[in-house]
Design a protein around this motif. Structure first.
Motif, PDB file in Angstrom:
ATOM      1  N   THR A 104     -16.969  -4.996 -33.383  1.00  0.00           N
ATOM      2  CA  THR A 104     -16.476  -5.250 -31.589  1.00  0.00           C
ATOM      3  C   THR A 104     -16.346  -6.728 -31.058  1.00  0.00           C
ATOM      4  O   THR A 104     -15.987  -7.418 -30.494  1.00  0.00           O
ATOM      5  CB  THR A 104     -16.984  -4.938 -30.818  1.00  0.00           C
ATOM      6  N   GLY A 105     -17.877  -7.373 -31.607  1.00  0.00           N
ATOM      7  CA  GLY A 105     -18.147  -8.505 -31.938  1.00  0.00           C
ATOM      8  C   GLY A 105     -17.192  -9.545 -31.904  1.00  0.00           C
ATOM      9  O   GLY A 105     -17.069 -10.684 -31.717  1.00  0.00           O
ATOM     10  N   VAL A 106     -16.641  -9.078 -32.932  1.00  0.00           N
ATOM     11  CA  VAL A 106     -15.618 -10.244 -33.873  1.00  0.00           C
ATOM     12  C   VAL A 106     -14.415 -10.301 -33.473  1.00  0.00           C
ATOM     13  O   VAL A 106     -14.305 -11.208 -32.271  1.00  0.00           O
ATOM     14  CB  VAL A 106     -15.351 -10.123 -35.463  1.00  0.00           C
ATOM     15  N   ALA A 107     -13.882  -8.938 -32.150  1.00  0.00           N
ATOM     16  CA  ALA A 107     -13.377  -9.055 -31.602  1.00  0.00           C
ATOM     17  C   ALA A 107     -12.816  -9.648 -30.297  1.00  0.00           C
ATOM     18  O   ALA A 107     -12.616 -10.439 -30.188  1.00  0.00           O
ATOM     19  CB  ALA A 107     -12.616  -7.600 -31.650  1.00  0.00           C
ATOM     20  N   ALA A 108     -14.004  -9.421 -29.924  1.00  0.00           N
ATOM     21  CA  ALA A 108     -14.720 -10.337 -29.047  1.00  0.00           C
ATOM     22  C   ALA A 108     -14.942 -12.082 -29.066  1.00  0.00           C
ATOM     23  O   ALA A 108     -13.919 -12.462 -27.852  1.00  0.00           O
ATOM     24  CB  ALA A 108     -15.680  -9.643 -28.051  1.00  0.00           C
ATOM     25  N   GLY A 109     -14.985 -12.096 -30.096  1.00  0.00           N
ATOM     26  CA  GLY A 109     -14.778 -13.768 -30.672  1.00  0.00           C
ATOM     27  C   GLY A 109     -13.514 -14.735 -30.604  1.00  0.00           C
ATOM     28  O   GLY A 109     -13.171 -15.491 -29.778  1.00  0.00           O
ATOM     29  N   HIS A 142     -11.600 -16.803 -27.896  1.00  0.00           N
ATOM     30  CA  HIS A 142     -11.573 -18.001 -28.336  1.00  0.00           C
ATOM     31  C   HIS A 142      -9.680 -18.265 -28.602  1.00  0.00           C
ATOM     32  O   HIS A 142      -9.961 -19.825 -28.040  1.00  0.00           O
ATOM     33  CB  HIS A 142     -11.309 -18.030 -30.056  1.00  0.00           C
ATOM     34  N   ALA A 143      -9.754 -16.744 -28.590  1.00  0.00           N
ATOM     35  CA  ALA A 143      -7.313 -17.582 -28.126  1.00  0.00           C
ATOM     36  C   ALA A 143      -7.355 -17.905 -26.722  1.00  0.00           C
ATOM     37  O   ALA A 143      -6.429 -18.827 -26.463  1.00  0.00           O
ATOM     38  CB  ALA A 143      -6.420 -16.171 -28.783  1.00  0.00           C
ATOM     39  N   ALA A 144      -8.408 -17.088 -25.946  1.00  0.00           N
ATOM     40  CA  ALA A 144      -8.065 -17.356 -24.237  1.00  0.00           C
ATOM     41  C   ALA A 144      -8.031 -18.598 -24.343  1.00  0.00           C
ATOM     42  O   ALA A 144      -7.672 -19.375 -22.930  1.00  0.00           O
ATOM     43  CB  ALA A 144      -8.333 -16.787 -24.059  1.00  0.00           C
ATOM     44  N   LEU A 145      -9.456 -19.944 -24.515  1.00  0.00           N
ATOM     45  CA  LEU A 145      -9.936 -20.260 -23.986  1.00  0.00           C
ATOM     46  C   LEU A 145      -8.829 -22.132 -25.137  1.00  0.00           C
ATOM     47  O   LEU A 145      -8.855 -23.028 -24.143  1.00  0.00           O
ATOM     48  CB  LEU A 145     -11.425 -20.415 -24.873  1.00  0.00           C
ATOM     49  N   ALA A 203     -20.669 -17.517 -30.229  1.00  0.00           N
ATOM     50  CA  ALA A 203     -21.813 -17.195 -28.469  1.00  0.00           C
ATOM     51  C   ALA A 203     -21.243 -15.589 -28.265  1.00  0.00           C
ATOM     52  O   ALA A 203     -21.354 -14.943 -27.922  1.00  0.00           O
ATOM     53  CB  ALA A 203     -21.843 -18.744 -27.275  1.00  0.00           C
ATOM     54  N   ALA A 204     -19.701 -15.541 -27.626  1.00  0.00           N
ATOM     55  CA  ALA A 204     -19.026 -14.385 -27.078  1.00  0.00           C
ATOM     56  C   ALA A 204     -19.080 -13.102 -27.339  1.00  0.00           C
ATOM     57  O   ALA A 204     -20.190 -12.113 -27.375  1.00  0.00           O
ATOM     58  CB  ALA A 204     -17.260 -14.855 -26.773  1.00  0.00           C
ATOM     59  N   GLY A 205     -18.699 -13.750 -28.968  1.00  0.00           N
ATOM     60  CA  GLY A 205     -19.371 -12.401 -30.547  1.00  0.00           C
ATOM     61  C   GLY A 205     -20.659 -11.586 -30.575  1.00  0.00           C
ATOM     62  O   GLY A 205     -20.916 -10.773 -30.023  1.00  0.00           O
ATOM     63  N   PRO A 252     -13.924 -24.410 -27.997  1.00  0.00           N
ATOM     64  CA  PRO A 252     -13.584 -23.420 -28.062  1.00  0.00           C
ATOM     65  C   PRO A 252     -14.115 -22.469 -29.040  1.00  0.00           C
ATOM     66  O   PRO A 252     -14.903 -21.094 -29.274  1.00  0.00           O
ATOM     67  CB  PRO A 252     -12.157 -22.802 -28.633  1.00  0.00           C
ATOM     68  N   THR A 253     -14.261 -22.650 -30.665  1.00  0.00           N
ATOM     69  CA  THR A 253     -14.827 -22.115 -31.209  1.00  0.00           C
ATOM     70  C   THR A 253     -16.799 -21.766 -31.452  1.00  0.00           C
ATOM     71  O   THR A 253     -17.128 -20.924 -32.002  1.00  0.00           O
ATOM     72  CB  THR A 253     -14.971 -22.677 -32.802  1.00  0.00           C
TER      73      THR A 253
END
Length: 97
Positions: free
Chosen positions: A41-46, A50-53, A80-82, A74-75
């Motif tokens: 889930t963390g990887v998917a959120a990251g 990244h894609a949205a940014l 960090a988000a993930g 963005p990377t």
């Protein structure tokens, strides 16, 4: 014949309530996929962050607007988000003592 609100209330209050059997075992909680796989889930959120940014930065560059720090990196922001997402899931689903 249409039932009125009073008739429905009367029927629901007079209807016998189901008896709930008590067991000695605690009721197990339903574990969701997010709770089972916090790392995925963390990887998917990251990746989603990244894609949205990247899309946001491309649109702003096209209009010659100034980019935010997150849009310039963005990377790092995605990582960090993930990590934050994984940490939040792990903390919220940890067994309480």
């Amino acid at each position: 014949m249409k039932p009125t609100i009073a008739a429905l209330l009367c029927l629901t209050t007079l209807a016998p309530l189901p008896v709930v059997a008590q067991t000695s075992h605690p009721v197990s909680k339903v574990v969701k996929t997010v709770q089972k796989h916090p790392t995925a889930t963390g990887v998917a959120a990251g990746i989603a962050t990244h894609a949205a940014l990247k899309r946001s930065a491309a649109a702003k560059k096209k209009q010659r607007q100034k980019l935010t720090w997150a849009e310039r990196h963005p990377t790092l922001t995605g990582i960090a988000a993930g990590a934050a997402t994984r940490l939040a899931i792990k903390k919220s689903t940890a067994p309480h003592k």
